[in-house]
Structure formats: structure tokens, C-alpha cells
Design a protein around this motif. Sequence first.
Motif, PDB file in Angstrom:
ATOM      1  N   GLY A 191       0.809  -1.200   0.000  1.00  0.00           N
ATOM      2  CA  GLY A 191       0.000   0.000   0.000  1.00  0.00           C
ATOM      3  C   GLY A 191       0.843   1.250   0.000  1.00  0.00           C
ATOM      4  N   GLY A 192       0.169   2.389   0.234  1.00  0.00           N
ATOM      5  CA  GLY A 192       0.840   3.674   0.239  1.00  0.00           C
ATOM      6  C   GLY A 192       0.513   4.470  -1.009  1.00  0.00           C
ATOM      7  N   ALA A 193       0.430   5.809  -0.850  1.00  0.00           N
ATOM      8  CA  ALA A 193       0.076   6.674  -1.976  1.00  0.00           C
ATOM      9  C   ALA A 193       1.081   6.561  -3.117  1.00  0.00           C
ATOM     10  CB  ALA A 193      -0.024   8.125  -1.502  1.00  0.00           C
ATOM     11  N   GLY A 194       2.319   6.218  -2.792  1.00  0.00           N
ATOM     12  CA  GLY A 194       3.332   6.111  -3.835  1.00  0.00           C
ATOM     13  C   GLY A 194       3.520   4.710  -4.366  1.00  0.00           C
ATOM     14  N   SER A 195       2.689   3.767  -3.956  1.00  0.00           N
ATOM     15  CA  SER A 195       2.842   2.384  -4.408  1.00  0.00           C
ATOM     16  C   SER A 195       2.442   2.243  -5.862  1.00  0.00           C
ATOM     17  CB  SER A 195       2.008   1.451  -3.522  1.00  0.00           C
ATOM     18  OG  SER A 195       0.643   1.795  -3.575  1.00  0.00           O
ATOM     19  N   ASP A 196       2.800   1.119  -6.436  1.00  0.00           N
ATOM     20  CA  ASP A 196       2.525   0.851  -7.846  1.00  0.00           C
ATOM     21  C   ASP A 196       1.025   0.608  -8.045  1.00  0.00           C
ATOM     22  OD1 ASP A 196       2.433   0.071 -10.470  1.00  0.00           O
ATOM     23  OD2 ASP A 196       3.777  -1.658 -10.237  1.00  0.00           O
ATOM     24  N   PRO A 197       0.349   1.396  -8.902  1.00  0.00           N
ATOM     25  CA  PRO A 197      -1.090   1.174  -9.140  1.00  0.00           C
ATOM     26  C   PRO A 197      -1.403  -0.246  -9.590  1.00  0.00           C
ATOM     27  CG  PRO A 197      -0.408   3.283 -10.068  1.00  0.00           C
ATOM     28  CD  PRO A 197       0.850   2.582  -9.629  1.00  0.00           C
ATOM     29  N   ALA A 198      -0.445  -0.902 -10.230  1.00  0.00           N
ATOM     30  CA  ALA A 198      -0.679  -2.255 -10.730  1.00  0.00           C
ATOM     31  C   ALA A 198      -1.025  -3.227  -9.602  1.00  0.00           C
ATOM     32  CB  ALA A 198       0.551  -2.755 -11.491  1.00  0.00           C
ATOM     33  N   ALA A 199      -0.498  -2.960  -8.402  1.00  0.00           N
ATOM     34  CA  ALA A 199      -0.697  -3.876  -7.278  1.00  0.00           C
ATOM     35  C   ALA A 199      -2.057  -3.704  -6.605  1.00  0.00           C
ATOM     36  CB  ALA A 199       0.422  -3.675  -6.251  1.00  0.00           C
ATOM     37  N   TRP A 200      -2.868  -2.765  -7.084  1.00  0.00           N
ATOM     38  CA  TRP A 200      -4.155  -2.470  -6.460  1.00  0.00           C
ATOM     39  C   TRP A 200      -5.321  -3.162  -7.167  1.00  0.00           C
ATOM     40  CZ3 TRP A 200      -5.309   0.784  -2.197  1.00  0.00           C
ATOM     41  CH2 TRP A 200      -4.181   1.317  -1.556  1.00  0.00           C
ATOM     42  N   TYR A 201      -5.043  -4.072  -8.060  1.00  0.00           N
ATOM     43  CA  TYR A 201      -6.106  -4.715  -8.848  1.00  0.00           C
ATOM     44  C   TYR A 201      -7.110  -5.445  -7.958  1.00  0.00           C
ATOM     45  CZ  TYR A 201      -8.245  -7.392 -12.676  1.00  0.00           C
ATOM     46  OH  TYR A 201      -9.132  -7.936 -13.582  1.00  0.00           O
ATOM     47  N   GLY A 202      -6.627  -6.163  -6.956  1.00  0.00           N
ATOM     48  CA  GLY A 202      -7.530  -6.906  -6.090  1.00  0.00           C
ATOM     49  C   GLY A 202      -8.442  -5.997  -5.283  1.00  0.00           C
ATOM     50  N   ALA A 203      -7.889  -4.900  -4.727  1.00  0.00           N
ATOM     51  CA  ALA A 203      -8.696  -3.962  -3.961  1.00  0.00           C
ATOM     52  C   ALA A 203      -9.739  -3.289  -4.839  1.00  0.00           C
ATOM     53  CB  ALA A 203      -7.796  -2.919  -3.304  1.00  0.00           C
ATOM     54  N   VAL A 204      -9.336  -2.943  -6.058  1.00  0.00           N
ATOM     55  CA  VAL A 204     -10.289  -2.330  -7.001  1.00  0.00           C
ATOM     56  C   VAL A 204     -11.411  -3.314  -7.330  1.00  0.00           C
ATOM     57  CG1 VAL A 204     -10.555  -1.496  -9.365  1.00  0.00           C
ATOM     58  CG2 VAL A 204      -8.612  -0.723  -7.975  1.00  0.00           C
ATOM     59  N   ALA A 205     -11.045  -4.567  -7.571  1.00  0.00           N
ATOM     60  CA  ALA A 205     -12.060  -5.579  -7.877  1.00  0.00           C
ATOM     61  C   ALA A 205     -13.026  -5.742  -6.710  1.00  0.00           C
ATOM     62  CB  ALA A 205     -11.388  -6.913  -8.197  1.00  0.00           C
ATOM     63  N   ARG A 206     -12.505  -5.718  -5.477  1.00  0.00           N
ATOM     64  CA  ARG A 206     -13.398  -5.852  -4.323  1.00  0.00           C
ATOM     65  C   ARG A 206     -14.306  -4.637  -4.179  1.00  0.00           C
ATOM     66  NH1 ARG A 206     -11.992  -6.892   2.103  1.00  0.00           N
ATOM     67  NH2 ARG A 206     -14.188  -6.920   2.762  1.00  0.00           N
ATOM     68  N   TYR A 207     -13.809  -3.462  -4.543  1.00  0.00           N
ATOM     69  CA  TYR A 207     -14.614  -2.238  -4.415  1.00  0.00           C
ATOM     70  C   TYR A 207     -15.895  -2.334  -5.244  1.00  0.00           C
ATOM     71  CZ  TYR A 207     -15.410   2.715  -3.448  1.00  0.00           C
ATOM     72  OH  TYR A 207     -15.945   3.895  -2.989  1.00  0.00           O
ATOM     73  N   SER A 208     -15.870  -3.149  -6.292  1.00  0.00           N
ATOM     74  CA  SER A 208     -17.053  -3.295  -7.144  1.00  0.00           C
ATOM     75  C   SER A 208     -18.248  -3.847  -6.375  1.00  0.00           C
ATOM     76  CB  SER A 208     -16.743  -4.233  -8.313  1.00  0.00           C
ATOM     77  OG  SER A 208     -16.590  -5.574  -7.864  1.00  0.00           O
ATOM     78  N   GLY A 209     -17.991  -4.619  -5.304  1.00  0.00           N
ATOM     79  CA  GLY A 209     -19.074  -5.281  -4.594  1.00  0.00           C
ATOM     80  C   GLY A 209     -19.550  -6.545  -5.266  1.00  0.00           C
ATOM     81  N   ALA A 210     -18.906  -6.954  -6.362  1.00  0.00           N
ATOM     82  CA  ALA A 210     -19.320  -8.138  -7.108  1.00  0.00           C
ATOM     83  C   ALA A 210     -19.102  -9.402  -6.285  1.00  0.00           C
ATOM     84  CB  ALA A 210     -18.549  -8.230  -8.418  1.00  0.00           C
ATOM     85  N   ASP A 211     -19.981 -10.384  -6.485  1.00  0.00           N
ATOM     86  CA  ASP A 211     -19.837 -11.659  -5.797  1.00  0.00           C
ATOM     87  C   ASP A 211     -19.316 -12.763  -6.702  1.00  0.00           C
ATOM     88  OD1 ASP A 211     -22.051 -11.926  -7.400  1.00  0.00           O
ATOM     89  OD2 ASP A 211     -23.329 -12.815  -5.858  1.00  0.00           O
ATOM     90  N   THR A 212     -18.962 -12.406  -7.935  1.00  0.00           N
ATOM     91  CA  THR A 212     -18.395 -13.379  -8.862  1.00  0.00           C
ATOM     92  C   THR A 212     -17.059 -12.859  -9.383  1.00  0.00           C
ATOM     93  OG1 THR A 212     -19.520 -12.422 -10.796  1.00  0.00           O
ATOM     94  CG2 THR A 212     -20.684 -14.158  -9.578  1.00  0.00           C
ATOM     95  N   ALA A 213     -16.165 -13.785  -9.680  1.00  0.00           N
ATOM     96  CA  ALA A 213     -14.818 -13.397 -10.095  1.00  0.00           C
ATOM     97  C   ALA A 213     -14.822 -12.643 -11.413  1.00  0.00           C
ATOM     98  CB  ALA A 213     -13.940 -14.643 -10.205  1.00  0.00           C
ATOM     99  N   ASP A 214     -15.648 -13.093 -12.372  1.00  0.00           N
ATOM    100  CA  ASP A 214     -15.618 -12.424 -13.675  1.00  0.00           C
ATOM    101  C   ASP A 214     -16.200 -11.017 -13.594  1.00  0.00           C
ATOM    102  OD1 ASP A 214     -18.209 -13.249 -13.283  1.00  0.00           O
ATOM    103  OD2 ASP A 214     -18.479 -14.108 -15.275  1.00  0.00           O
ATOM    104  N   ALA A 215     -17.241 -10.813 -12.769  1.00  0.00           N
ATOM    105  CA  ALA A 215     -17.820  -9.480 -12.626  1.00  0.00           C
ATOM    106  C   ALA A 215     -16.843  -8.530 -11.943  1.00  0.00           C
ATOM    107  CB  ALA A 215     -19.120  -9.548 -11.842  1.00  0.00           C
ATOM    108  N   ALA A 216     -16.169  -9.008 -10.891  1.00  0.00           N
ATOM    109  CA  ALA A 216     -15.180  -8.180 -10.207  1.00  0.00           C
ATOM    110  C   ALA A 216     -14.026  -7.829 -11.142  1.00  0.00           C
ATOM    111  CB  ALA A 216     -14.665  -8.903  -8.972  1.00  0.00           C
ATOM    112  N   ALA A 217     -13.601  -8.810 -11.936  1.00  0.00           N
ATOM    113  CA  ALA A 217     -12.507  -8.572 -12.880  1.00  0.00           C
ATOM    114  C   ALA A 217     -12.916  -7.586 -13.958  1.00  0.00           C
ATOM    115  CB  ALA A 217     -12.074  -9.896 -13.511  1.00  0.00           C
ATOM    116  N   GLN A 218     -14.167  -7.695 -14.425  1.00  0.00           N
ATOM    117  CA  GLN A 218     -14.638  -6.765 -15.446  1.00  0.00           C
ATOM    118  C   GLN A 218     -14.597  -5.327 -14.936  1.00  0.00           C
ATOM    119  OE1 GLN A 218     -18.665  -7.445 -16.869  1.00  0.00           O
ATOM    120  NE2 GLN A 218     -18.847  -5.268 -17.273  1.00  0.00           N
TER     121      GLN A 218
END
Length: 638
Positions: free
Chosen positions: A157-184
Amino acid sequence: MRTRAATVIAAVVLGAAAVPGTAASAPVSGRQQDFADAAKAAGVPQDVLLAVSYLESRWDTNRGLPSTSAGYGPMHLADAASVASARPSTGDGRGDDARPFVAAAGTVVATPGLQTLDRAAALTGVDKAVLRGDARANIRGGAALLAAYQRDLGAPGGAGSDPAAWYGAVARYSGADTADAAAQFADEVYDTMREGADRVTDDGQRVTLAARPSVGPQKSWLSRLGLRSTSTSDTECPPGLPCEWIPAPYQDLGNGDYGNHDLSDRPARQRVQYIVIHDTEATYDTTIGLVQDPAYVSWNYTIRSADGHVAQHVKTKDVAWHAGNWYVNATSVGIEHEGFAAEGAWYTEAMYRSSAKLVRYLAGRLGIPLDRNHIIGHDNVPGTVPSGVRGMHWDPGPYWDWDHYLDLMHAPIHTTGTPHTGLVTIDPVYDANRPAFTGCTGAATDPCPDHGSSQLILHTAPSASAPLLLDAGLHPDGSPSTMLLSDHGSRVATGQTYAVADRRGDWTAIWYLGQKGWFYNPPSAPTAKWATGLVAVPKRDTIPVYGRAYPEQAAYPAGVPYQPITPLQYTFPAGQRYAVGNIVQGEYYRAVTFDGSSPGDWTVIRGDTWYAQIQFGHRLMYVNLADVQLLPSPLGAP
């Protein structure tokens, strides 16, 4: 993608008092700085925060109003408990006199939606009411959530961290309950980072996300979310848009009843001409339960609001029961969007994007033009007989942003007309156009919250104080139309094209339901574009208009009951003209039994009668081609 930023800035900064029926909004300073401050405080890369917010709300505040899935503010913090429970739509989705409609029995119970606002409040110590209504606090809450999701995953984490490493957190932010929806959802966020974005928000703030073409997400973080997989093998969706197959049942219910759709072989059997846009008037989970009820109606696809997840229920070759007009059902695909047309004043960007990709794919696959003569709302579908006009649905409603939706389909509104070419295509600036609707909640006369809209109001004279037009179908007692949100009897919407009847100063009149309807259209801030095309002109004093394009009686084979071509309660008088959107042959798809055992079942009956589809009111209608002349619009234009 166009933004029309200058027009929006002028409307917001100068106020909308110069435009009848709109309200001004004072600008709020420093939205870009709000994102920077929140990202730094929470330890989130600013680009990630900006891109997530863009996919949820396009950085808009929506004046503190909830989305159709109970999300608030630029970060779409969800508070489902604050929004009224689901009220599933009812009525005859089939719209065919040849087979009586049997309504589903039982009570539908709404399921709970997302509730991310609670955790955002706990993380920030900010009151939930403030998080809902204050944009700066809302952005702080969203940033805190993202950071918490990153910590939950054990990701750097951290404001200066690599945005690439935030994919999982972004996917969770969607609220999706399926892997493909979260990935989309996450993929769309990272596409936004790669492409960049720049726009003026609904409260006059310019926000910019600089393009980062080289950003590449680390998708391995998705597996740590533990989301379920879905069945996608039977779906019809474009590459890159995962769709879940949740089939609508096709089964014999006994006593001649079956549900909840009909089998066919489109487009080999019958051309698909329309894609109909609906909203669900229920939560996503409730809607999925309804479409799996064999005694209920059906539709082809459902799209979830929070993350844009798509579920398919009926193959496009088959006929779903969704529009309340059998002619339209037999020649269309129906797409439901999670939401409440009145209680939720805005639809998420994630849902718009998924829907636009799906519609563009289906239109290309089925040969459907990407215009408002063929991509229509449920509110544009006509009743089939006079008695059914009043009960037709009005979704997705005045808050559906048709202009943005068409842009996402890569089919923006372009016209080539002048003030002398005789046609006009409606195209107001959504955020600046804020009619004073009533009845969103509570009494029919209670004012709706101030919000942008794709619909313009028509008056009987070139004045904002003049009465509204009459709609004999919606108001059989002869009273004028109203500003009730569901009463579209004196309204036009983005992308619809009408024949010009008159012009006077800053006002333009069009022909509408047999009347002149005036709307405010000043040259300095136009709400419509001049257009060209064909118009229908009656060959005699008065001709009938129809809600379906059925063949003549002689076309029906022996043993197949004739389906009458019933005129609606409206008339098309001499001296008027209406824009032509399509020319269609009269046809009727015969499907009244479960197994195709009735005479003529599962066949298309075509006749010698042809029809012109015209923009007659808010809904499209049809006239017998033999009753009209088709002329280029400049001929006889005012």
C-alpha cells in the motif's frame, strides 16, 4: 468522447434561470484537490482513486441523491438501507391478444443490497449522513475503503505504491460476488487509467486523470478474493464482457398456460429491429428471482448497477415477454437495468458501460442501426390497443442519460440540418437540463430532487408558463399532461427526431400527438440539433395511427384467427408531418401454445400492408404506408 464542457460550465456558473424549467447550482471549488488530499491521507495512488470514482459516478456528486443501487457521491458509497424496498413491475409483458396474460402469484421480497457506507464511516469517523451528502467527505470515505481492502489482501500500500498492485482492492470495491464481474469492473478501471479522462462534473468542477498507457494490473491479486465462478458458456456477449447464464424457464404449466417466453429462430425467421432499454424497479437479486419464475414475464438480459455484471436469460433467437407489445417483443431484444426510475436519480457508469458494449455487439450481430429509432426505451413502446395505452410502462425514465449512453456506443448524435431543413433531433445538455418533476417519492405533487435529465418539456405556446399538451391515452378525461415523473405525455427525449411545426424567437415547435408542442431552444444554448430525413404527410384529412404493424386479414391462413389492426385514440390530421424512422412490412409471429401444436404456430405471417414508423409522441407509432406520402424534410418546412 465529447464532453460539451463549455456549455456545462456556462449553465452551472451562470445559473440555469435563463432556461425555463431548470435550476441553478453553485460551483464547489477544489474537487481535483479533494481527490489528491484523500489519496494522500489514505495511502492510495491518486490515479487509482480517480479511476475508481470515474467508473462509479464520472466524479459527479448527483446532489447527494442515491443511485439506482443506493450508492452516494463520487465514490458511490452504498447505503441500501436508506432506499425504499423493491416494487417489481407488473402487467402484461407479452402484449398479445391471441393469448391471455396470466400474472404471477405470490409476494416478492426485496433482498438487501450493498452497505459499504457503514465501513467507510467506521474507518473515517465521519457521520454517515455527511458521507452521503458531502463530496469531499465521500471521497475520503471511498479512499479509506480502498486502502482497507488493500490491507485485507496483504497487498503493498501507500500513496506512492505501484497502481498495478491495487487490482484486487479495485475488484473488491465493485461489490461483485463473482470473479468475472469483479474482474470486469477492475479491467474497466485500469482501462480508464490507461486512456485518461477529463470532464466537468455536474457541479461545475473540472477533474482530470492523466493517461497512463503503460499501466498494467497484477491480476493475480483477484484470486485472493475467494469469489465464485459463473457459467458463461451459453451466453451471447461480446469478447471482454463476461456474462452469466441464468436461464428463464420454458415449461408447460398446464391448462394451456406456459412461461415465460416463446421459442423462435431469429433472425432467420424474423428480423430483430429493436433493442429495448428497461429498468428493473427491483434489486438485482429480486429481478433474477423473477425471471426464473415460470409464471412471470421474461427479458433477454439483466445488468447489475454496482459493477455492470451481465446475466443472460433468453437467447436472442427466442422471444422474451418484456415490452407489453407483442409486435415489439417479436422483433426486439429486451435488456433490464437494475434500478428505480424515480427513487434512484442516476445510473452508474459501470452499468452504462456494460450495457453500451452489449448493445453495440448485439446491434452489429443482428443488423440493428445504432440510433433512437431502433435503440429505444420501454417508455417509447406504444400500446397495442386504446385500452392498453395508459398501462404501458415509462422506464428507464427521465434520468437515463441517452446522450452519454450513445457516446459509449460510439454512436453520438450527429446531424446535418439547418433551421430550414424541417426536422429537429432532441439533444439537451443533461446536467444543465433540470425540469421540475414531481412525484419521485410521496405525493404526486411533491417536488423531485434537482437533477439532470434527458427529457424536455413541451408547452402549448412559446412560454414556460403555457399549459402542457394533451395526451388522450394517458389522460382520457381531457386534462393536460403534468410534471409527474411518470407522465411523459408532453415530453421529448434525447435522440428523438420530430418534424418542425414553427419557430418563434428562442422557441421551437414540433408536431406531437396531433398538436404543436413548443420547447425552449435558444441559439446560444440549443437543446436540439437541426436534422434532415423523411417525413410522413397524410393523403387525406385524417388518418389513423397504430401501436403495432400487423398484416391485413387476407394474409392469415385458414385456421389462424385474424389479429385486428386496431387504431389508437390518436389521429394524424392533414397539414401535419411526422419524422419517419423505419419502413416495415406488416407481420405477426404466431406463438400461442407451448409445443407449437396450434395451427400456424411458430410461423411469421406477412402481408401486403407496409407501415411507416413515425415519431408521433413520446412513443413511436405506425401509419399505413398507403395513407401517407413520404417526402424529404425540407419540402414545406416552416
